[in-house]
Design an enzyme around this catalytic site. Sequence first.
Site, PDB file in Angstrom:
ATOM      1  N   ASP A   1       9.285 -31.819 -31.831  1.00 53.79           N
ATOM      2  CA  ASP A   1       9.265 -30.880 -32.948  1.00 53.79           C
ATOM      3  C   ASP A   1      10.609 -30.975 -33.662  1.00 53.79           C
ATOM      4  OD1 ASP A   1       6.694 -29.867 -32.340  1.00 53.79           O
ATOM      5  OD2 ASP A   1       7.565 -28.592 -30.792  1.00 53.79           O
ATOM      6  N   LEU A   2      10.625 -31.519 -34.840  1.00 57.78           N
ATOM      7  CA  LEU A   2      11.871 -31.816 -35.537  1.00 57.78           C
ATOM      8  C   LEU A   2      12.784 -30.596 -35.615  1.00 57.78           C
ATOM      9  CD1 LEU A   2      13.548 -33.855 -37.139  1.00 57.78           C
ATOM     10  CD2 LEU A   2      12.349 -33.099 -39.212  1.00 57.78           C
ATOM     11  N   ASP A   3      13.980 -30.735 -35.059  1.00 56.61           N
ATOM     12  CA  ASP A   3      15.015 -29.684 -35.074  1.00 56.61           C
ATOM     13  C   ASP A   3      14.541 -28.377 -34.456  1.00 56.61           C
ATOM     14  OD1 ASP A   3      16.727 -31.458 -36.260  1.00 56.61           O
ATOM     15  OD2 ASP A   3      16.447 -30.691 -38.294  1.00 56.61           O
ATOM     16  N   GLU A   4      13.565 -28.429 -33.553  1.00 57.13           N
ATOM     17  CA  GLU A   4      13.051 -27.196 -32.958  1.00 57.13           C
ATOM     18  C   GLU A   4      13.019 -27.262 -31.438  1.00 57.13           C
ATOM     19  OE1 GLU A   4       9.345 -25.994 -34.658  1.00 57.13           O
ATOM     20  OE2 GLU A   4      10.062 -26.115 -36.719  1.00 57.13           O
TER      21      GLU A   4
ATOM     22  N   ASN B   1      20.995 -32.711 -29.802  1.00 57.35           N
ATOM     23  CA  ASN B   1      21.136 -32.936 -31.236  1.00 57.35           C
ATOM     24  C   ASN B   1      21.884 -31.757 -31.871  1.00 57.35           C
ATOM     25  OD1 ASN B   1      20.785 -34.178 -33.740  1.00 57.35           O
ATOM     26  ND2 ASN B   1      18.857 -33.115 -34.134  1.00 57.35           N
TER      27      ASN B   1
END
Length: 288
Positions: free
Chosen positions: A229-232, A193
């Site tokens: 974990d969103l964007d992590e 992403n």
Amino acid sequence: MKPKTAPWIFTANCPSIIGTVDVVTRYMAEAGNYIDEIHSFDDRESGRFFIRIEFLPQGENFSADVFAKAFAARAAEFNMEWQLTAPDHKPKVAIMVSKYDHCLNDLLYRFRTGQLDIDVTVIISNHPDLEDLAKWHGIPYYHLPITPESKLEQEAKVRELIEKYDTELVVLARYMQVLSPSMCEYLDGRAINIHHSLLPGFKGARPYHQAWEKGVKMVGATAHYVNNDLDEGPIISQGIQTVNHAHYPEDLVAKGQDIERVTLFNAVKCHIEKRVFLNDKRTVVLGG
């Protein structure tokens, strides 16, 4: 200058013990394989050793099966997990996108010109906007709308397409949807992403406009593996550029999109060249 011959790629990781480099390089020499590039890293925190080698067989009858059988016993002594990638292997890639086209355009250009040695087999979107771009490149385009109520059903269709096209890597080229936990688990280690990186972090709508209002002095982007974990997820590549008071919101957006394009390209290139190793919640990127 002679053009570079496409190499075989050997990658491995194992516990950190004496002899890890020697067991690989000694075998390469004994088997008549010329090492063209080598990178390694020993992580004292996790106690694991990582190595990547590009090599050129000197004999005409190189066999991956013979290599595997001969090296397996030596690898077992080190509890080594290893992989051999052939020079002609082109990973099959699915690209997911929404409406922003800058990352998709860049990936398709680099695919078309050979800068990315991949096979883009399908483009999946929750909007119809970029279908003409896909058609121009001769790539199947699937418009799969999504609502909160249809999310799991839509993701099931995405999975079907991933399986149909034998996808090895999924690239979220500004796909503006949060994947469900089950989808993240399904794509673990094989989905990349890209998103903006601003300090401080500006979440929600119009992040660059929020950043401008705070007088931000730096914009950037982060490419990472997808997890729950969103964007992590584990970071593969990052890029930054300084800005100043003379940059208005539209300037920040433009600069941010440029950085996103290059950062995503770098991450995909490192992944397909087998330079990225997952190391718990982090990555090891060798020679990228």
